[in-house]
Design an enzyme around this catalytic site. Structure first.
Site, PDB file in Angstrom:
ATOM      1  CB  ALA A  56      19.057  56.213  23.058  1.00  0.00           C
ATOM      2  CD  GLU A  81      24.562  53.794  27.654  1.00  0.00           C
ATOM      3  OE1 GLU A  81      25.631  53.631  28.526  1.00  0.00           O
ATOM      4  OE2 GLU A  81      24.648  54.184  26.935  1.00  0.00           O
TER       5      GLU A  81
HETATM    6  N1  DAK Z   1      14.504  57.751  27.495  1.00  0.00           N
HETATM    7  C1  DAK Z   1      13.319  58.176  28.271  1.00  0.00           C
HETATM    8  N2  DAK Z   1      12.373  58.268  28.508  1.00  0.00           N
HETATM    9  C2  DAK Z   1      13.223  58.980  29.747  1.00  0.00           C
HETATM   10  C3  DAK Z   1      14.497  58.912  29.441  1.00  0.00           C
HETATM   11  C4  DAK Z   1      14.830  57.854  28.730  1.00  0.00           C
HETATM   12  N3  DAK Z   1      16.603  57.825  28.504  1.00  0.00           N
HETATM   13  N4  DAK Z   1      14.928  59.229  30.538  1.00  0.00           N
HETATM   14  C5  DAK Z   1      14.165  59.924  30.831  1.00  0.00           C
HETATM   15  N5  DAK Z   1      12.241  59.337  30.208  1.00  0.00           N
HETATM   16  C6  DAK Z   1      11.040  60.279  30.792  1.00  0.00           C
HETATM   17  C7  DAK Z   1      10.916  59.021  32.149  1.00  0.00           C
HETATM   18  O1  DAK Z   1      10.719  58.132  31.788  1.00  0.00           O
HETATM   19  C8  DAK Z   1       9.650  60.368  32.473  1.00  0.00           C
HETATM   20  O2  DAK Z   1       8.661  59.880  31.945  1.00  0.00           O
HETATM   21  P1  DAK Z   1       7.045  60.368  32.769  1.00  0.00           P
HETATM   22  O3  DAK Z   1       6.965  59.324  33.303  1.00  0.00           O
HETATM   23  O4  DAK Z   1       6.501  60.871  33.040  1.00  0.00           O
HETATM   24  O5  DAK Z   1       6.136  59.745  31.255  1.00  0.00           O
HETATM   25  C9  DAK Z   1      10.336  61.655  31.795  1.00  0.00           C
HETATM   26  O6  DAK Z   1      11.136  61.582  30.992  1.00  0.00           O
HETATM   27  C10 DAK Z   1      11.063  61.876  33.037  1.00  0.00           C
HETATM   28  O7  DAK Z   1      12.027  61.509  33.571  1.00  0.00           O
HETATM   29  P2  DAK Z   1      11.623  61.234  35.541  1.00  0.00           P
HETATM   30  O8  DAK Z   1      10.721  61.626  36.185  1.00  0.00           O
HETATM   31  O9  DAK Z   1      12.897  60.059  35.965  1.00  0.00           O
HETATM   32  O10 DAK Z   1      13.205  62.759  35.800  1.00  0.00           O
HETATM   33  P3  DAK Z   1      13.757  62.784  37.449  1.00  0.00           P
HETATM   34  O11 DAK Z   1      14.246  63.916  37.004  1.00  0.00           O
HETATM   35  O12 DAK Z   1      13.577  62.248  38.820  1.00  0.00           O
HETATM   36  O13 DAK Z   1      15.191  62.007  36.550  1.00  0.00           O
HETATM   37  C11 DAK Z   1      17.022  61.220  35.414  1.00  0.00           C
HETATM   38  C12 DAK Z   1      15.850  61.696  35.758  1.00  0.00           C
HETATM   39  C13 DAK Z   1      17.646  61.532  33.904  1.00  0.00           C
HETATM   40  C14 DAK Z   1      18.207  60.847  36.324  1.00  0.00           C
HETATM   41  C15 DAK Z   1      16.384  59.481  35.058  1.00  0.00           C
HETATM   42  O14 DAK Z   1      15.328  60.307  34.060  1.00  0.00           O
HETATM   43  C16 DAK Z   1      16.662  58.581  34.294  1.00  0.00           C
HETATM   44  O15 DAK Z   1      17.316  57.596  34.595  1.00  0.00           O
HETATM   45  N6  DAK Z   1      16.483  57.991  32.832  1.00  0.00           N
HETATM   46  C17 DAK Z   1      17.426  57.576  32.343  1.00  0.00           C
HETATM   47  C18 DAK Z   1      18.168  57.731  32.048  1.00  0.00           C
HETATM   48  C19 DAK Z   1      19.091  56.925  31.191  1.00  0.00           C
HETATM   49  O16 DAK Z   1      19.365  55.725  32.060  1.00  0.00           O
HETATM   50  N7  DAK Z   1      19.471  57.047  30.137  1.00  0.00           N
HETATM   51  C20 DAK Z   1      20.956  56.734  29.556  1.00  0.00           C
HETATM   52  C21 DAK Z   1      19.696  55.458  28.491  1.00  0.00           C
HETATM   53  S1  DAK Z   1      20.443  54.253  27.281  1.00  0.00           S
HETATM   54  C22 DAK Z   1      22.171  51.236  21.063  1.00  0.00           C
HETATM   55  C23 DAK Z   1      21.636  52.735  21.210  1.00  0.00           C
HETATM   56  C24 DAK Z   1      21.910  53.568  21.878  1.00  0.00           C
HETATM   57  C25 DAK Z   1      22.007  52.909  22.670  1.00  0.00           C
HETATM   58  C26 DAK Z   1      22.240  52.032  23.071  1.00  0.00           C
HETATM   59  C27 DAK Z   1      22.784  50.624  22.043  1.00  0.00           C
HETATM   60  N8  DAK Z   1      22.453  50.204  19.768  1.00  0.00           N
HETATM   61  C28 DAK Z   1      21.536  49.919  19.688  1.00  0.00           C
HETATM   62  C29 DAK Z   1      23.192  49.942  20.292  1.00  0.00           C
HETATM   63  C30 DAK Z   1      21.897  53.773  24.036  1.00  0.00           C
HETATM   64  C31 DAK Z   1      21.618  53.816  25.248  1.00  0.00           C
HETATM   65  C32 DAK Z   1      21.137  54.760  26.913  1.00  0.00           C
HETATM   66  O17 DAK Z   1      20.945  56.362  25.968  1.00  0.00           O
END
Ligand code: DAK
Length: 258
Positions: free
Chosen positions: A63, A131
Protein backbone atom coordinates in the site's frame (compact mmCIF):
# COMPACT_ATOMS: atom_id res chain seq x y z
CA UNK A 1 -7.33 4.09 -16.84
CA UNK A 2 -4.06 5.53 -15.65
CA UNK A 3 -2.71 2.71 -13.51
CA UNK A 4 -4.37 -0.47 -14.78
CA UNK A 5 -3.82 -2.04 -18.18
CA UNK A 6 -6.13 -4.80 -19.30
CA UNK A 7 -6.12 -7.03 -22.33
CA UNK A 8 -7.77 -10.31 -23.25
CA UNK A 9 -5.87 -12.98 -25.20
CA UNK A 10 -8.49 -15.48 -26.26
CA UNK A 11 -10.10 -16.83 -23.11
CA UNK A 12 -7.43 -15.37 -20.77
CA UNK A 13 -7.55 -11.87 -19.30
CA UNK A 14 -4.32 -10.12 -18.30
CA UNK A 15 -4.53 -7.28 -15.82
CA UNK A 16 -1.37 -5.26 -15.14
CA UNK A 17 -0.94 -2.84 -12.25
CA UNK A 18 1.26 -0.15 -13.70
CA UNK A 19 2.52 2.62 -11.47
CA UNK A 20 6.25 2.41 -12.17
CA UNK A 21 7.29 5.49 -10.17
CA UNK A 22 6.24 3.82 -6.93
CA UNK A 23 6.95 0.18 -7.84
CA UNK A 24 3.21 -0.30 -8.43
CA UNK A 25 2.29 0.63 -4.82
CA UNK A 26 -1.44 0.77 -4.17
CA UNK A 27 -2.85 4.22 -3.45
CA UNK A 28 -6.58 5.04 -3.43
CA UNK A 29 -6.62 5.76 -7.17
CA UNK A 30 -4.95 2.45 -8.04
CA UNK A 31 -7.38 0.58 -5.78
CA UNK A 32 -10.37 2.35 -7.35
CA UNK A 33 -9.15 1.52 -10.86
CA UNK A 34 -8.42 -2.08 -9.87
CA UNK A 35 -11.98 -2.37 -8.58
CA UNK A 36 -13.40 -0.99 -11.85
CA UNK A 37 -11.14 -3.19 -13.96
CA UNK A 38 -12.24 -6.34 -12.13
CA UNK A 39 -15.89 -5.35 -12.61
CA UNK A 40 -15.24 -4.87 -16.32
CA UNK A 41 -13.83 -8.37 -16.97
CA UNK A 42 -16.22 -10.07 -19.37
CA UNK A 43 -17.01 -13.28 -17.52
CA UNK A 44 -18.81 -14.70 -20.56
CA UNK A 45 -15.65 -14.59 -22.65
CA UNK A 46 -12.78 -14.80 -20.17
CA UNK A 47 -12.26 -18.08 -18.28
CA UNK A 48 -9.10 -17.28 -16.31
CA UNK A 49 -7.49 -14.01 -15.23
CA UNK A 50 -3.81 -13.21 -14.66
CA UNK A 51 -2.79 -10.31 -12.42
CA UNK A 52 0.76 -9.01 -12.70
CA UNK A 53 2.81 -5.86 -12.14
CA UNK A 54 4.21 -3.48 -14.75
CA UNK A 55 8.00 -3.45 -15.24
CA UNK A 56 10.48 -6.11 -14.26
CA UNK A 57 11.17 -5.22 -10.67
CA UNK A 58 7.92 -5.25 -8.81
CA UNK A 59 4.54 -6.93 -8.62
CA UNK A 60 3.20 -4.47 -6.02
CA UNK A 61 5.47 -2.91 -3.37
CA UNK A 62 2.61 -2.53 -0.91
CA UNK A 63 0.00 0.00 0.00
CA UNK A 64 1.19 3.56 -0.61
CA UNK A 65 3.14 4.54 2.49
CA UNK A 66 3.02 8.27 1.65
CA UNK A 67 -0.78 8.20 1.53
CA UNK A 68 -1.10 6.02 4.63
CA UNK A 69 1.18 8.19 6.75
CA UNK A 70 -1.45 10.93 7.00
CA UNK A 71 -4.39 8.67 7.85
CA UNK A 72 -6.48 9.03 11.01
CA UNK A 73 -7.88 5.95 12.80
CA UNK A 74 -11.13 6.36 10.84
CA UNK A 75 -9.25 7.00 7.59
CA UNK A 76 -7.12 3.89 8.21
CA UNK A 77 -10.19 1.75 8.72
CA UNK A 78 -11.79 3.15 5.54
CA UNK A 79 -8.61 2.57 3.53
CA UNK A 80 -8.40 -0.99 4.87
CA UNK A 81 -12.03 -1.62 3.93
CA UNK A 82 -11.49 -0.27 0.41
CA UNK A 83 -8.58 -2.65 -0.15
CA UNK A 84 -10.33 -5.56 1.53
CA UNK A 85 -13.45 -5.10 -0.61
CA UNK A 86 -11.41 -5.20 -3.84
CA UNK A 87 -9.31 -8.17 -2.71
CA UNK A 88 -12.40 -10.09 -1.61
CA UNK A 89 -13.93 -9.37 -5.01
CA UNK A 90 -10.86 -10.96 -6.61
CA UNK A 91 -10.94 -13.91 -4.23
CA UNK A 92 -14.61 -14.60 -4.97
CA UNK A 93 -14.48 -13.80 -8.69
CA UNK A 94 -16.23 -16.74 -10.38
CA UNK A 95 -13.22 -17.51 -12.60
CA UNK A 96 -9.75 -18.52 -11.34
CA UNK A 97 -7.22 -15.75 -10.85
CA UNK A 98 -3.46 -16.36 -11.16
CA UNK A 99 -0.96 -13.93 -9.61
CA UNK A 100 2.17 -13.69 -11.78
CA UNK A 101 4.47 -12.18 -9.17
CA UNK A 102 7.30 -10.51 -11.06
CA UNK A 103 9.34 -8.98 -8.23
CA UNK A 104 8.40 -7.29 -4.93
CA UNK A 105 5.15 -8.51 -3.37
CA UNK A 106 5.31 -6.69 -0.07
CA UNK A 107 2.53 -5.71 2.32
CA UNK A 108 -0.55 -5.03 0.19
CA UNK A 109 1.27 -6.67 -2.74
CA UNK A 110 1.69 -9.94 -0.86
CA UNK A 111 -1.93 -9.60 0.25
CA UNK A 112 -3.11 -9.02 -3.31
CA UNK A 113 -1.27 -12.14 -4.47
CA UNK A 114 -2.88 -14.13 -1.65
CA UNK A 115 -6.37 -13.07 -2.75
CA UNK A 116 -5.63 -14.83 -6.05
CA UNK A 117 -6.24 -18.57 -6.44
CA UNK A 118 -2.70 -19.49 -7.49
CA UNK A 119 0.66 -17.72 -7.18
CA UNK A 120 3.48 -18.15 -9.69
CA UNK A 121 6.60 -16.04 -9.29
CA UNK A 122 9.87 -15.07 -10.89
CA UNK A 123 13.24 -15.92 -9.36
CA UNK A 124 13.70 -12.27 -8.32
CA UNK A 125 10.38 -12.17 -6.42
CA UNK A 126 10.34 -11.15 -2.79
CA UNK A 127 7.38 -11.65 -0.47
CA UNK A 128 6.69 -10.21 2.95
CA UNK A 129 4.43 -8.36 5.33
CA UNK A 130 6.69 -5.52 6.56
CA UNK A 131 3.84 -3.64 8.29
CA UNK A 132 4.89 -4.12 11.91
CA UNK A 133 8.12 -2.31 11.03
CA UNK A 134 5.95 0.61 9.87
CA UNK A 135 3.88 0.70 13.03
CA UNK A 136 0.75 -0.99 11.69
CA UNK A 137 -0.67 -4.46 11.20
CA UNK A 138 -1.26 -5.96 7.76
CA UNK A 139 -4.58 -4.43 6.73
CA UNK A 140 -5.67 -6.01 3.46
CA UNK A 141 -6.28 -9.51 4.79
CA UNK A 142 -2.64 -10.50 5.41
CA UNK A 143 -3.15 -11.71 8.98
CA UNK A 144 -5.93 -13.99 7.76
CA UNK A 145 -4.83 -15.27 4.36
CA UNK A 146 -1.14 -15.80 5.16
CA UNK A 147 -2.02 -17.90 8.22
CA UNK A 148 -4.49 -19.96 6.16
CA UNK A 149 -1.98 -20.50 3.36
CA UNK A 150 1.22 -21.31 5.22
CA UNK A 151 0.00 -22.05 8.76
CA UNK A 152 -0.21 -19.82 11.81
CA UNK A 153 3.34 -20.43 13.08
CA UNK A 154 5.14 -19.37 9.91
CA UNK A 155 2.68 -16.50 9.30
CA UNK A 156 3.30 -15.19 12.81
CA UNK A 157 7.08 -15.36 12.40
CA UNK A 158 6.89 -13.47 9.10
CA UNK A 159 4.41 -10.84 10.34
CA UNK A 160 5.84 -10.24 13.83
CA UNK A 161 9.35 -10.14 12.41
CA UNK A 162 8.41 -8.00 9.35
CA UNK A 163 10.57 -10.50 7.51
CA UNK A 164 10.79 -10.52 3.73
CA UNK A 165 11.51 -13.80 1.99
CA UNK A 166 12.87 -14.67 -1.43
CA UNK A 167 11.19 -16.80 -4.07
CA UNK A 168 12.82 -20.09 -3.02
CA UNK A 169 11.68 -19.67 0.57
CA UNK A 170 8.18 -18.68 -0.57
CA UNK A 171 8.13 -21.91 -2.57
CA UNK A 172 9.42 -23.95 0.36
CA UNK A 173 6.63 -22.75 2.68
CA UNK A 174 3.94 -23.26 0.04
CA UNK A 175 3.18 -19.59 -0.57
CA UNK A 176 3.86 -19.96 -4.32
CA UNK A 177 3.15 -22.92 -6.57
CA UNK A 178 6.10 -22.46 -8.95
CA UNK A 179 9.19 -20.27 -9.44
CA UNK A 180 10.37 -19.40 -12.96
CA UNK A 181 13.15 -17.31 -14.52
CA UNK A 182 11.75 -13.78 -15.04
CA UNK A 183 11.61 -14.08 -18.80
CA UNK A 184 9.49 -17.25 -18.57
CA UNK A 185 7.00 -16.12 -15.94
CA UNK A 186 4.28 -14.66 -18.17
CA UNK A 187 4.48 -17.49 -20.69
CA UNK A 188 4.06 -20.00 -17.86
CA UNK A 189 1.20 -18.03 -16.34
CA UNK A 190 -0.56 -17.93 -19.74
CA UNK A 191 0.06 -21.64 -20.25
CA UNK A 192 -1.56 -22.46 -16.91
CA UNK A 193 -4.42 -20.01 -17.54
CA UNK A 194 -5.09 -21.59 -20.94
CA UNK A 195 -5.04 -25.09 -19.47
CA UNK A 196 -7.68 -23.98 -16.98
CA UNK A 197 -9.64 -22.09 -19.66
CA UNK A 198 -9.86 -25.23 -21.77
CA UNK A 199 -11.60 -27.20 -19.05
CA UNK A 200 -15.36 -27.01 -18.51
CA UNK A 201 -16.02 -23.48 -17.15
CA UNK A 202 -19.01 -24.36 -14.97
CA UNK A 203 -17.02 -27.20 -13.38
CA UNK A 204 -13.98 -24.96 -12.80
CA UNK A 205 -16.12 -22.21 -11.28
CA UNK A 206 -17.98 -24.66 -9.06
CA UNK A 207 -14.69 -26.22 -7.95
CA UNK A 208 -13.37 -22.77 -6.99
CA UNK A 209 -16.52 -22.02 -5.02
CA UNK A 210 -16.50 -25.45 -3.35
CA UNK A 211 -12.88 -25.05 -2.23
CA UNK A 212 -13.28 -21.45 -1.04
CA UNK A 213 -16.63 -21.83 0.68
CA UNK A 214 -15.70 -25.23 2.08
CA UNK A 215 -12.52 -23.91 3.69
CA UNK A 216 -14.62 -21.45 5.69
CA UNK A 217 -17.03 -24.14 6.90
CA UNK A 218 -17.01 -27.12 9.25
CA UNK A 219 -16.41 -30.44 7.41
CA UNK A 220 -20.05 -31.60 7.67
CA UNK A 221 -21.23 -28.36 6.07
CA UNK A 222 -18.33 -28.29 3.60
CA UNK A 223 -19.27 -31.69 2.22
CA UNK A 224 -22.83 -30.45 1.63
CA UNK A 225 -21.44 -27.40 -0.18
CA UNK A 226 -19.47 -29.77 -2.43
CA UNK A 227 -22.50 -32.02 -3.03
CA UNK A 228 -24.62 -29.12 -4.23
CA UNK A 229 -21.94 -27.71 -6.54
CA UNK A 230 -21.19 -31.21 -7.88
CA UNK A 231 -24.89 -31.81 -8.59
CA UNK A 232 -25.13 -28.41 -10.25
CA UNK A 233 -22.74 -29.58 -13.01
CA UNK A 234 -25.16 -32.27 -14.22
CA UNK A 235 -27.57 -31.71 -17.09
CA UNK A 236 -25.22 -29.07 -18.45
CA UNK A 237 -24.04 -29.21 -22.04
CA UNK A 238 -20.44 -29.38 -20.83
CA UNK A 239 -21.02 -32.38 -18.54
CA UNK A 240 -22.63 -34.30 -21.38
CA UNK A 241 -19.88 -33.19 -23.76
CA UNK A 242 -17.00 -34.08 -21.40
CA UNK A 243 -18.35 -37.54 -20.59
CA UNK A 244 -19.39 -38.27 -24.19
CA UNK A 245 -15.92 -37.35 -25.42
CA UNK A 246 -14.38 -39.81 -22.96
CA UNK A 247 -16.75 -42.64 -23.88
CA UNK A 248 -16.32 -41.98 -27.60
CA UNK A 249 -12.52 -41.87 -27.16
CA UNK A 250 -12.59 -38.38 -28.63
CA UNK A 251 -9.77 -35.89 -27.75
CA UNK A 252 -11.50 -32.78 -29.08
CA UNK A 253 -14.10 -31.36 -26.74
CA UNK A 254 -16.21 -28.28 -27.10
CA UNK A 255 -17.05 -26.71 -23.78
CA UNK A 256 -19.53 -23.90 -24.18
CA UNK A 257 -19.98 -22.72 -20.60
CA UNK A 258 -23.53 -23.94 -20.67
N1 DAK B 1 4.55 3.18 -1.04
C1 DAK B 1 4.92 4.31 -1.66
N2 DAK B 1 6.00 4.42 -2.42
C2 DAK B 1 6.78 3.34 -2.55
C3 DAK B 1 6.46 2.10 -1.95
C4 DAK B 1 5.27 2.05 -1.14
N3 DAK B 1 4.88 0.93 -0.55
N4 DAK B 1 7.43 1.21 -2.26
C5 DAK B 1 8.30 1.85 -3.06
N5 DAK B 1 7.91 3.13 -3.24
C6 DAK B 1 8.59 4.17 -4.03
C7 DAK B 1 9.82 4.66 -3.31
O1 DAK B 1 9.47 5.65 -2.34
C8 DAK B 1 10.63 5.25 -4.46
O2 DAK B 1 10.07 6.50 -4.81
P1 DAK B 1 11.07 7.75 -5.14
O3 DAK B 1 11.91 7.92 -3.95
O4 DAK B 1 11.84 7.29 -6.35
O5 DAK B 1 10.10 8.87 -5.42
C9 DAK B 1 10.31 4.29 -5.60
O6 DAK B 1 9.10 3.61 -5.22
C10 DAK B 1 11.40 3.25 -5.80
O7 DAK B 1 11.64 2.64 -4.56
P2 DAK B 1 13.12 2.47 -3.94
O8 DAK B 1 14.02 3.56 -4.40
O9 DAK B 1 12.95 2.29 -2.47
O10 DAK B 1 13.56 1.11 -4.66
P3 DAK B 1 14.54 0.01 -4.10
O11 DAK B 1 14.75 -0.96 -5.21
O12 DAK B 1 15.74 0.61 -3.44
O13 DAK B 1 13.72 -0.73 -2.93
C11 DAK B 1 11.77 -1.80 -1.97
C12 DAK B 1 12.58 -1.45 -3.27
C13 DAK B 1 10.44 -2.45 -2.42
C14 DAK B 1 12.56 -2.80 -1.15
C15 DAK B 1 11.54 -0.51 -1.17
O14 DAK B 1 10.95 0.46 -2.04
C16 DAK B 1 10.59 -0.72 -0.03
O15 DAK B 1 10.96 -1.25 1.01
N6 DAK B 1 9.32 -0.27 -0.21
C17 DAK B 1 8.34 -0.32 0.81
C18 DAK B 1 7.86 -1.76 0.94
C19 DAK B 1 6.88 -1.87 2.04
O16 DAK B 1 7.15 -1.66 3.21
N7 DAK B 1 5.65 -2.22 1.65
C20 DAK B 1 4.61 -2.46 2.58
C21 DAK B 1 3.82 -1.21 2.72
S1 DAK B 1 2.72 -1.36 4.07
C22 DAK B 1 -4.22 -1.12 6.18
C23 DAK B 1 -4.34 -1.27 4.84
C24 DAK B 1 -3.30 -1.73 4.14
C25 DAK B 1 -2.11 -2.01 4.73
C26 DAK B 1 -1.99 -1.85 6.05
C27 DAK B 1 -3.04 -1.41 6.80
N8 DAK B 1 -5.35 -0.55 6.92
C28 DAK B 1 -5.58 0.79 6.68
C29 DAK B 1 -5.95 -1.32 7.95
C30 DAK B 1 -1.00 -2.39 3.91
C31 DAK B 1 0.21 -1.92 4.27
C32 DAK B 1 1.34 -2.02 3.41
O17 DAK B 1 1.29 -2.51 2.30
Amino acid sequence: MEYIKYEAEGMVGILTIDRPKALNALNSDVLAELDQAIDAVDLNAVRALIITGGGEKSFVAGADIGEMKELTKKGGEDFGKRGNDVFRKIETLPIPVIAAVNGFALGGGCELSMSCDIRLCSENAMFGQPETGLGITPGFGGTQRLARLVGAGIAKELIYGAKNIKADEAYRIGLVNHVYPSEELMAQAKKLANTIANNAPIAVRNAKKAINDGLDAAMDDAIVIEEKLFGDCFETHDQVEGMSAFLEKRKDKEFTNS
